[in-house]
Enzyme design. Structure first.
Site, PDB file in Angstrom:
ATOM      1  N   ARG A 104       1.047  -1.293   0.046  1.00  0.00           N
ATOM      2  CA  ARG A 104      -0.027   0.010  -0.058  1.00  0.00           C
ATOM      3  C   ARG A 104       0.940   1.189  -0.073  1.00  0.00           C
ATOM      4  O   ARG A 104       1.585   1.438   0.851  1.00  0.00           O
ATOM      5  CB  ARG A 104      -1.037   0.104   1.404  1.00  0.00           C
ATOM      6  CG  ARG A 104      -1.887  -0.847   1.408  1.00  0.00           C
ATOM      7  CD  ARG A 104      -2.865  -0.337   2.084  1.00  0.00           C
ATOM      8  NE  ARG A 104      -2.532   0.037   3.453  1.00  0.00           N
ATOM      9  CZ  ARG A 104      -3.251   0.481   4.449  1.00  0.00           C
ATOM     10  NH1 ARG A 104      -4.611   0.603   4.298  1.00  0.00           N
ATOM     11  NH2 ARG A 104      -2.982   1.054   5.601  1.00  0.00           N
ATOM     12  N   THR A 108      -1.333   7.519  -0.584  1.00  0.00           N
ATOM     13  CA  THR A 108      -2.598   7.352  -1.323  1.00  0.00           C
ATOM     14  C   THR A 108      -3.415   6.088  -0.854  1.00  0.00           C
ATOM     15  O   THR A 108      -4.648   6.098  -1.093  1.00  0.00           O
ATOM     16  CB  THR A 108      -2.217   7.161  -2.838  1.00  0.00           C
ATOM     17  OG1 THR A 108      -1.837   5.884  -2.638  1.00  0.00           O
ATOM     18  CG2 THR A 108      -1.684   8.013  -3.282  1.00  0.00           C
TER      19      THR A 108
HETATM   20  C1  PRP Z   1      -0.747  -4.825   4.585  1.00  0.00           C
HETATM   21  C2  PRP Z   1      -1.819  -6.019   4.577  1.00  0.00           C
HETATM   22  C3  PRP Z   1      -2.510  -6.077   3.232  1.00  0.00           C
HETATM   23  C4  PRP Z   1      -2.819  -4.635   3.088  1.00  0.00           C
HETATM   24  C5  PRP Z   1      -4.169  -4.226   3.711  1.00  0.00           C
HETATM   25  O1  PRP Z   1       0.130  -4.975   3.526  1.00  0.00           O
HETATM   26  O2  PRP Z   1      -0.911  -7.005   4.650  1.00  0.00           O
HETATM   27  O3  PRP Z   1      -2.002  -6.512   2.154  1.00  0.00           O
HETATM   28  O4  PRP Z   1      -1.732  -3.883   3.840  1.00  0.00           O
HETATM   29  O5  PRP Z   1      -4.328  -2.947   3.355  1.00  0.00           O
HETATM   30  P1  PRP Z   1      -5.867  -2.633   2.278  1.00  0.00           P
HETATM   31  O6  PRP Z   1      -6.975  -3.543   2.713  1.00  0.00           O
HETATM   32  O7  PRP Z   1      -6.136  -1.170   2.430  1.00  0.00           O
HETATM   33  O8  PRP Z   1      -5.242  -2.590   0.977  1.00  0.00           O
HETATM   34  P2  PRP Z   1       1.322  -3.710   3.369  1.00  0.00           P
HETATM   35  O9  PRP Z   1       0.847  -2.787   2.405  1.00  0.00           O
HETATM   36  O10 PRP Z   1       1.499  -3.104   4.623  1.00  0.00           O
HETATM   37  O11 PRP Z   1       2.474  -4.369   2.944  1.00  0.00           O
HETATM   38  P3  PRP Z   1       3.438  -5.600   3.485  1.00  0.00           P
HETATM   39  O12 PRP Z   1       2.467  -6.772   3.869  1.00  0.00           O
HETATM   40  O13 PRP Z   1       4.584  -5.927   2.501  1.00  0.00           O
HETATM   41  O14 PRP Z   1       3.805  -4.897   4.762  1.00  0.00           O
HETATM   42  N1  URA Z   2      -2.133  -3.138   7.018  1.00  0.00           N
HETATM   43  C1  URA Z   2      -1.803  -3.610   8.195  1.00  0.00           C
HETATM   44  O1  URA Z   2      -0.826  -4.258   8.036  1.00  0.00           O
HETATM   45  N2  URA Z   2      -2.599  -2.980   9.130  1.00  0.00           N
HETATM   46  C2  URA Z   2      -3.716  -2.305   9.030  1.00  0.00           C
HETATM   47  O2  URA Z   2      -4.091  -2.357  10.160  1.00  0.00           O
HETATM   48  C3  URA Z   2      -3.969  -2.012   7.861  1.00  0.00           C
HETATM   49  C4  URA Z   2      -3.263  -2.221   6.768  1.00  0.00           C
END
Ligand code: PRP
Ligand code: URA
Length: 209
Positions: A104, A108
């Site tokens: 993410r 944004t």
């Molecule tokens: C986290 C989580 C999801 C996403 C959820 O990943 O594991 O993939 O956020 O958020 P959303 O529903 O708003 O899209 P992150 O983007 O932090 O990446 P990471 O697992 O590499 O830390």
């Molecule tokens: N991604 C995470 O890892 N935690 C949250 O609470 C939301 C998005």
């Protein structure tokens, strides 16, 4: 409209409490996430088709039910989804594993794709997408769109914790995809984190930050 199932099993609720606890370190966090994923696999596979075969017991021949039908694939959304793969594989050891890399954008909150490697026969497999967190739902919705572009037809989504906003987005975007969660929490905060949630799943799993 897709089905949303909250798996409020006492063992899952108990383990989720310690997963949420900010004092739980990465080692215990990883073990607990794996255990909850294994417990969720039991519920998520409840509707798998079976067929009868003959088995010779030491006493006689009898008809037994074994899994039939489509093969399975587990697809974690990187990084945090990786924490759920081994737990799922404990109950579904014959599944193949695909990977979708999305993160993410912190400003944004939009998902950015950086990796996709799937079993080549993904269109014939029952796909279980795993990610501990369903926040805005953008990552899960995009991962499912990508899977469909690659030919996947039978997809379900399994998350430890979801926000109502994320559940709605996935339901609206992919009404054919059933969603399984350990908990549907209250809301998202102004930074897009789930409240009460567990913080940043990837960072807590891998000890980053
Ligand atoms: C986290 C989580 C999801 C996403 C959820 O990943 O594991 O993939 O956020 O958020 P959303 O529903 O708003 O899209 P992150 O983007 O932090 O990446 P990471 O697992 O590499 O830390
Ligand atoms: N991604 C995470 O890892 N935690 C949250 O609470 C939301 C998005």
């Amino acid at each position: 409209m897709s089905k949303v199932t909250q798996i409020a099993h006492p063992l899952i609720l108990h383990k989720l409490a310690f997963i949420r606890d900010k004092n739980t370190g990465s080692k215990d966090f990883r073990e607990l996430v794996e255990e909850v994923a294994m417990l969720m696999a039991y519920e998520v596979t409840r509707d798998l088709q079976t067929e009868e075969i003959n088995i010779d017991t030491p006493i006689c021949t009898t008809k037994c039910k074994v899994l039939a039908g489509k093969k399975m694939a587990i697809v974690p959304i990187l990084r945090a989804g990786l924490g759920m793969v081994d737990g799922m594989l404990k109950l579904i050891p014959a599944a193949k594993v695909g990977h979708i890399g999305l993160y993410r954008d912190e400003e944004t909150l939009q998902p950015v794709e950086y990796f996709c490697k799937l079993p080549q026969d993904i269109s014939e497999r029952d796909v279980i997408v795993v990610d501990p967190m369903l926040a805005t739902g953008g990552s899960a919705a995009d991962a499912i769109t990508l899977l469909k572009k690659k030919g996947a037809k039978y997809i379900r989504l399994v998350c430890l914790i979801g926000a109502p906003e994320g559940v709605k987005l996935v339901q609206d975007t992919h009404p054919d995809v059933d969603i399984y969660l350990g908990s549907i929490d209250e809301k998202l905060n102004e930074n897009g984190y789930i409240v009460p949630g567990l913080g940043d799943a990837g960072d807590r799993l891998f000890g980053t930050k």
